[in-house]
Design a protein around this motif. Structure first.
Motif, mmCIF file in Angstrom:
data_model
loop_
_atom_site.group_PDB
_atom_site.id
_atom_site.type_symbol
_atom_site.label_atom_id
_atom_site.label_comp_id
_atom_site.label_asym_id
_atom_site.label_seq_id
_atom_site.Cartn_x
_atom_site.Cartn_y
_atom_site.Cartn_z
ATOM 1 N N ALA A 37 0.839 -0.983 -0.033
ATOM 2 C CA ALA A 37 -0.007 0.030 -0.050
ATOM 3 C C ALA A 37 1.028 1.259 0.043
ATOM 4 O O ALA A 37 1.908 1.143 0.622
ATOM 5 C CB ALA A 37 -0.879 -0.033 1.245
ATOM 6 N N HIS A 38 0.733 2.045 -0.755
ATOM 7 C CA HIS A 38 1.783 3.270 -0.931
ATOM 8 C C HIS A 38 1.348 4.327 0.030
ATOM 9 O O HIS A 38 0.261 4.524 0.446
ATOM 10 C CB HIS A 38 1.886 4.019 -2.205
ATOM 11 C CG HIS A 38 0.550 4.675 -2.750
ATOM 12 N ND1 HIS A 38 0.475 6.035 -2.457
ATOM 13 C CD2 HIS A 38 -0.348 4.550 -3.477
ATOM 14 C CE1 HIS A 38 -0.518 6.660 -2.834
ATOM 15 N NE2 HIS A 38 -1.355 5.634 -3.605
ATOM 16 N N PHE A 39 2.515 4.882 0.796
ATOM 17 C CA PHE A 39 1.899 5.706 2.076
ATOM 18 C C PHE A 39 2.008 7.281 1.537
ATOM 19 O O PHE A 39 1.870 7.936 2.385
ATOM 20 C CB PHE A 39 2.634 5.202 3.307
ATOM 21 C CG PHE A 39 3.947 5.945 3.197
ATOM 22 C CD1 PHE A 39 5.023 4.791 2.597
ATOM 23 C CD2 PHE A 39 4.766 6.933 3.722
ATOM 24 C CE1 PHE A 39 6.151 5.306 2.559
ATOM 25 C CE2 PHE A 39 6.035 7.039 3.551
ATOM 26 C CZ PHE A 39 6.864 6.406 2.967
ATOM 27 N N ASP A 46 -7.959 8.968 1.387
ATOM 28 C CA ASP A 46 -8.402 7.657 0.778
ATOM 29 C C ASP A 46 -7.222 7.243 0.007
ATOM 30 O O ASP A 46 -7.081 5.676 -0.111
ATOM 31 C CB ASP A 46 -9.668 7.789 -0.163
ATOM 32 C CG ASP A 46 -10.105 6.650 -0.805
ATOM 33 O OD1 ASP A 46 -10.012 5.571 -0.320
ATOM 34 O OD2 ASP A 46 -10.495 6.704 -2.082
ATOM 35 N N ASP A 47 -6.636 8.201 -0.437
ATOM 36 C CA ASP A 47 -5.249 7.764 -1.433
ATOM 37 C C ASP A 47 -4.004 8.109 -0.781
ATOM 38 O O ASP A 47 -3.716 9.438 -0.971
ATOM 39 C CB ASP A 47 -5.378 8.556 -2.750
ATOM 40 C CG ASP A 47 -4.500 8.149 -3.805
ATOM 41 O OD1 ASP A 47 -3.557 7.451 -3.413
ATOM 42 O OD2 ASP A 47 -4.358 8.914 -4.673
ATOM 43 N N ASN A 48 -3.311 7.628 0.049
ATOM 44 C CA ASN A 48 -3.803 6.090 0.512
ATOM 45 C C ASN A 48 -3.465 5.819 2.009
ATOM 46 O O ASN A 48 -2.866 4.842 2.265
ATOM 47 C CB ASN A 48 -2.966 5.215 -0.474
ATOM 48 C CG ASN A 48 -3.364 3.720 -0.705
ATOM 49 O OD1 ASN A 48 -4.420 3.484 0.047
ATOM 50 N ND2 ASN A 48 -2.301 2.893 -0.566
ATOM 51 N N ALA A 49 -3.920 6.814 2.619
ATOM 52 C CA ALA A 49 -3.882 6.577 4.096
ATOM 53 C C ALA A 49 -4.758 5.431 4.502
ATOM 54 O O ALA A 49 -4.354 4.721 5.286
ATOM 55 C CB ALA A 49 -4.476 7.896 4.995
ATOM 56 N N ALA A 62 6.791 7.124 -2.937
ATOM 57 C CA ALA A 62 6.854 7.869 -4.316
ATOM 58 C C ALA A 62 5.752 7.000 -5.346
ATOM 59 O O ALA A 62 6.488 6.876 -6.418
ATOM 60 C CB ALA A 62 8.406 7.636 -4.656
ATOM 61 N N GLU A 63 4.729 6.592 -4.709
ATOM 62 C CA GLU A 63 4.099 6.213 -5.897
ATOM 63 C C GLU A 63 3.529 7.057 -7.100
ATOM 64 O O GLU A 63 3.368 7.049 -8.080
ATOM 65 C CB GLU A 63 2.712 5.140 -5.209
ATOM 66 C CG GLU A 63 1.959 4.147 -6.292
ATOM 67 C CD GLU A 63 0.743 5.282 -6.751
ATOM 68 O OE1 GLU A 63 -0.044 4.654 -7.491
ATOM 69 O OE2 GLU A 63 0.480 6.332 -6.314
ATOM 70 N N GLU A 64 3.102 8.283 -6.012
ATOM 71 C CA GLU A 64 2.538 9.461 -6.992
ATOM 72 C C GLU A 64 3.448 9.813 -7.872
ATOM 73 O O GLU A 64 2.954 10.357 -9.112
ATOM 74 C CB GLU A 64 1.867 10.487 -5.935
ATOM 75 C CG GLU A 64 0.995 9.941 -5.001
ATOM 76 C CD GLU A 64 -0.329 9.850 -5.263
ATOM 77 O OE1 GLU A 64 -0.679 9.795 -6.520
ATOM 78 O OE2 GLU A 64 -1.342 9.353 -4.770
ATOM 79 N N GLN A 65 4.668 9.947 -7.744
ATOM 80 C CA GLN A 65 5.699 10.308 -8.592
ATOM 81 C C GLN A 65 5.970 9.775 -9.760
ATOM 82 O O GLN A 65 6.589 10.058 -10.825
ATOM 83 C CB GLN A 65 6.886 10.712 -7.842
ATOM 84 C CG GLN A 65 7.281 12.179 -7.513
ATOM 85 C CD GLN A 65 6.492 12.669 -6.227
ATOM 86 O OE1 GLN A 65 5.986 11.637 -5.645
ATOM 87 N NE2 GLN A 65 6.634 13.920 -5.910
ATOM 88 N N MET A 78 -3.159 -2.549 -2.231
ATOM 89 C CA MET A 78 -4.447 -1.845 -1.580
ATOM 90 C C MET A 78 -4.165 -0.402 -1.681
ATOM 91 O O MET A 78 -3.447 0.158 -1.250
ATOM 92 C CB MET A 78 -4.519 -2.162 -0.111
ATOM 93 C CG MET A 78 -4.552 -3.601 0.128
ATOM 94 S SD MET A 78 -4.985 -4.232 1.768
ATOM 95 C CE MET A 78 -3.440 -3.608 2.793
ATOM 96 N N ASP A 79 -4.792 -0.039 -2.766
ATOM 97 C CA ASP A 79 -4.946 1.487 -3.122
ATOM 98 C C ASP A 79 -6.282 2.013 -3.149
ATOM 99 O O ASP A 79 -6.804 1.827 -4.123
ATOM 100 C CB ASP A 79 -4.038 1.639 -4.581
ATOM 101 C CG ASP A 79 -3.558 3.091 -4.794
ATOM 102 O OD1 ASP A 79 -3.804 4.052 -3.956
ATOM 103 O OD2 ASP A 79 -2.776 3.389 -5.684
ATOM 104 N N MET A 80 -6.467 2.942 -2.322
ATOM 105 C CA MET A 80 -8.039 3.543 -2.224
ATOM 106 C C MET A 80 -8.776 2.623 -1.790
ATOM 107 O O MET A 80 -9.468 2.235 -2.722
ATOM 108 C CB MET A 80 -8.248 4.327 -3.462
ATOM 109 C CG MET A 80 -7.247 5.416 -3.882
ATOM 110 S SD MET A 80 -7.291 6.211 -5.586
ATOM 111 C CE MET A 80 -8.618 7.160 -5.115
ATOM 112 N N VAL A 81 -9.061 2.182 -0.518
ATOM 113 C CA VAL A 81 -9.848 1.201 -0.158
ATOM 114 C C VAL A 81 -10.791 2.032 1.105
ATOM 115 O O VAL A 81 -11.424 1.101 1.670
ATOM 116 C CB VAL A 81 -9.367 0.239 0.512
ATOM 117 C CG1 VAL A 81 -8.684 -0.726 -0.576
ATOM 118 C CG2 VAL A 81 -8.227 0.495 1.423
HETATM 119 ZN ZN LIG Z 1 -2.950 6.086 -4.878
#
Ligand SMILES: [Zn+2]
Length: 488
Positions: A110-112, A131-134, A165-168, A191-194
Motif C-alpha cells: 500500500a503506498h503511503f 483515501d489515497d492512500n492513508a 513515491a508512488e504518486e511520482q 491496496m490503493d484507495m480502499v
Molecule cells: Zn494511490
C-alpha cells in the motif's frame, strides 16, 4: 436449565469479545488514517520531512505489533528519485513455515506517500490523501496485526510493504521489483484507495485472471457477511496506475484491491472524516483471510496471462485504430496568394507501431476525405470552386518518445506518406484523372503528441509535395488533423 444458562453466558461473552475486537480494529484504523492524513503531515510528499514522519509512524506500528523487518536491522529500503531525493519503502516480513514454500512471497503493498501541499495566497492547502492512500496504509497495519496472530501457520512468506513515491511514478514499487527474485513472488497485491466501501458498495479485486483459477480461488475465501466483492479479470483503466504495475510487467500475478475512484481524487477534500471506517474494517478482515489462503494454498500459480495494459507497454509490436479530424487547404507557392480557403477533412483507419526503446516506427493505413476551395482562375477573379477528394493514404513516421511517467510519453513524429486519390469531385462533378488531376500523391508529415497507456492524441500536419491539378503545378494541398488512436 442451568447448563443452558452457562452456555448462553458463554456465547454472549464470545459475541461481545468478537464485537469489541471489531470495534477496536475500526478505532485503530481511524487512528491511523487521522494521523497519516492530518494537516501536519502536509500531504506526505515523497522526499519531504513529513513523509519521513509518516514512515516512522508505520515503522513504530510494525515494531509494536512484532512484525520483523525484512532486512537485517531495518524496515527501510532506501532509494533515490530525480537525481537526489531520498525515499524509502517500509518492509516487514512474516516468514513462512514450510521448508520449500517459505521461499515464495506474497507481497501485500500500500503506498503511503501522497502529493503534498500547495500555497494559495500565502496559505497552505494540504492534499491529505485520506483515501489515497492513508486508507490502504491503515489497512496494511491492521492486516499486519491479524497476520501476526497467524505467524507459524503460514506456509509462504508474507511481505508487508508500505511503498513510497508512488504518486511520482511508482518509484517505490519499481525499486522493490528490481531487488526481488521475481520467480519467487507468488502474488503481489496493491491496496490503493480502499476507504469508500459505503459508496462503492463493493470491494474490487482487479487482475484475478493473472492467477490460475483466480476467480474461483478468491470466491472460496471466507469473508465478512456485509462485504461484497467484485472480481475483474484485469486492471484495465487507462488512467489509473498503482504499484502492481512494475511487478505485472515482469509477469508476476498481481491484484489491485480498491473501492474505486469514489473519493475527491487528488483534491484537498480527500480528508479523514470522509472515510468509511467500518467498511475499511471489513476489508482488512477479509484481507487477513485472503492472505492466509494465498500463503497456504499450494495450487496458487500464475495463469501466464497479463492485462493488455501491462503487456502492451512491453510489446515490440502494437496495433490499433486511429481517427483524424481537421481541415485542408491549398497552398500556392510562387503566387500572389499564400493559401486558399480551407474546408473540413477527416481520416480513419488502422496503425501499427514497432517499438525500439525510445524510437518507434509507425505505419498507418487510412481512408482520407478532404475538401478545399480552389479559385476558378488563379487570381480569385471569380467564385471559388469546391473540390472534394477521397483517397487511401499510407503515412509512415518515425516517433521519438520521451517517457514522463510509466508507459506514458510525449512524442515527436517525422515521416512521409503516399496517397492514392480514387475519387475527386469538383463542384459536384467527377474530375477526370487523365486530364485534370492525378491518382498518385505524396508528401511529408510531422506530428507532436502524447501517449498514455493505450490512448494517444496528437496534432499532425500533412504537406503534399505533388501538385493537386495537372494544369496548376504550383498548387499543393496541406491538411492539419487532430488524431486520436487506441491500441488493442
Ligand atoms: Zn494511490
Amino acid at each position: 436449565m442451568k447448563r443452558y444458562f452457562f452456555l448462553f453466558i458463554f456465547l454472549f461473552c464470545s459475541f461481545c469479545s468478537l464485537l469489541s475486537q471489531d470495534s477496536n480494529r475500526v478505532e485503530l484504523l481511524r487512528k491511523h488514517v487521522y494521523t497519516l492524513a492530518h494537516d501536519s503531515m502536509r500531504g506526505r510528499n515523497a522526499g519531504s520531512k513529513e513523509n519521513l514522519v509518516a514512515a516512522h509512524y508505520i515503522v513504530n506500528q510494525f515494531q509494536e505489533i512484532g512484525i520483523k523487518p525484512f532486512f537485517d536491522s531495518t524496515y527501510f529500503q532506501n532509494f533515490r528519485i530525480f537525481t537526489n531525493v531520498a525515499c524509502r519503502n517500509i518492509i516487514g516480513i512474516i516468514e513462512g513455515n514450510d521448508s520449500l514454500l517459505k521461499n515464495e512471497y506474497i507481497i501485500i503493498g500500500a503506498h503511503f506517500d501522497h502529493i503534498g501541499y500547495k500555497l494559495v495566497d500565502d496559505s497552505v492547502v494540504v492534499y491529505n490523501g485520506a483515501d489515497d492512500n492513508a486508507s490502504g496504509t491503515a489497512a496494511l497495519i491492521e492486516l499486519a496485526r491479524m497476520l501476526k496472530e497467524k505467524e507459524g501457520h503460514l506456509k509462504r512468506s508474507v511481505l508487508l510493504v508500505a511503498f513510497d513515491a508512488e504518486e511520482q511514478g511508482l518509484y517505490g514499487s519499481k525499486h522493490l521489483a528490481t531487488q526481488m527474485p521475481i520467480k519467487n513472488i507468488a502474488l503481489m497485491v496493491s491496496m490503493d484507495m480502499v476507504g469508500y466501501f459505503k459508496k462503492s458498495k463493493k470491494l474490487y479485486l482487479k487482475g484475478v485472471a493473472t492467477i490460475k483459477n483466480g476467480k474461483k480461488l478468491i470466491e472460496s475465501i471466507e469473508k465478512p457477511e456485509h462485504l461484497k466483492l467484485q472480481t475483474e479479470r484485469f486492471e484495465l483503466s487507462v488512467w489509473g496506475a498503482t504499484d502492481t504495475e512494475p511487478f505485472a510487467k515482469l509477469k508476476v500475478p498481481t491484484l489491485h484491491i480498491t473501492t474505486g475512484l469514489k473519493s475527491p481524487y487528488h483534491k484537498p477534500e480527500d480528508d479523514a472524516d470522509r472515510i468509511d471506517y467500518i467498511g475499511l474494517g471489513l476489508i482488512s478482515e477479509f484481507m487477513a483471510h485472503f492472505v492466509e489462503e494465498f500463503a497456504n494454498n499450494e495450487k496458487v500459480k500464475p495463469s501466464g496471462k497479463l492485462s493488455p495494459k501491462h503487456d502492451k507497454d512491453n510489446a515490440l509490436f502494437q496495433w490499433g485504430v486511429v481517427a483524424n479530424i481537421g481541415e485542408s487547404s491549398l497552398l500556392y507557392s510562387k503566387s500572389a496568394f499564400r493559401s486558399g480557403k480551407s474546408s473540413f477533412a477527416f481520416a480513419g483507419g488502422m496503425f501499427m507501431q514497432f517499438n525500439f526503446n525510445f524510437i518507434a516506427l509507425r505505419p498507418e493505413f487510412l481512408y482520407e476525405n478532404k475538401s478545399f476551395y480552389f479559385p476558378s482562375t488563379l487570381h480569385y477573379s471569380s467564385d471559388p470552386v469546391k473540390i472534394n477528394t477521397q483517397a487511401i493514404t499510407l503515412p509512415l513516421s518515425v516517433l521519438l518518445k520521451l517517457e514522463f511517467y510509466s508507459n506514458s510519453y510525449f512524442y515527436l513524429g517525422l515521416g512521409g506518406y503516399y496517397s492514392y486519390y480514387f475519387q475527386a469531385v469538383k463542384n459536384g462533378k467527377f474530375m477526370d484523372f487523365s486530364n485534370e488531376t492525378y491518382h498518385h500523391h505524396a508528401g511529408i508529415q510531422g506530428s507532436i503528441g502524447i501517449n498514455i497507456h493505450q490512448i494517444s492524441m496528437s496534432a499532425v500536419l500533412r504537406n503534399e509535395l505533388t501538385p493537386v491539378l495537372k494544369h496548376s503545378p504550383i498548387v499543393r494541398d496541406r491538411a492539419i488533423f487532430l488524431c486520436v488512436s487506441y491500441s488493442f
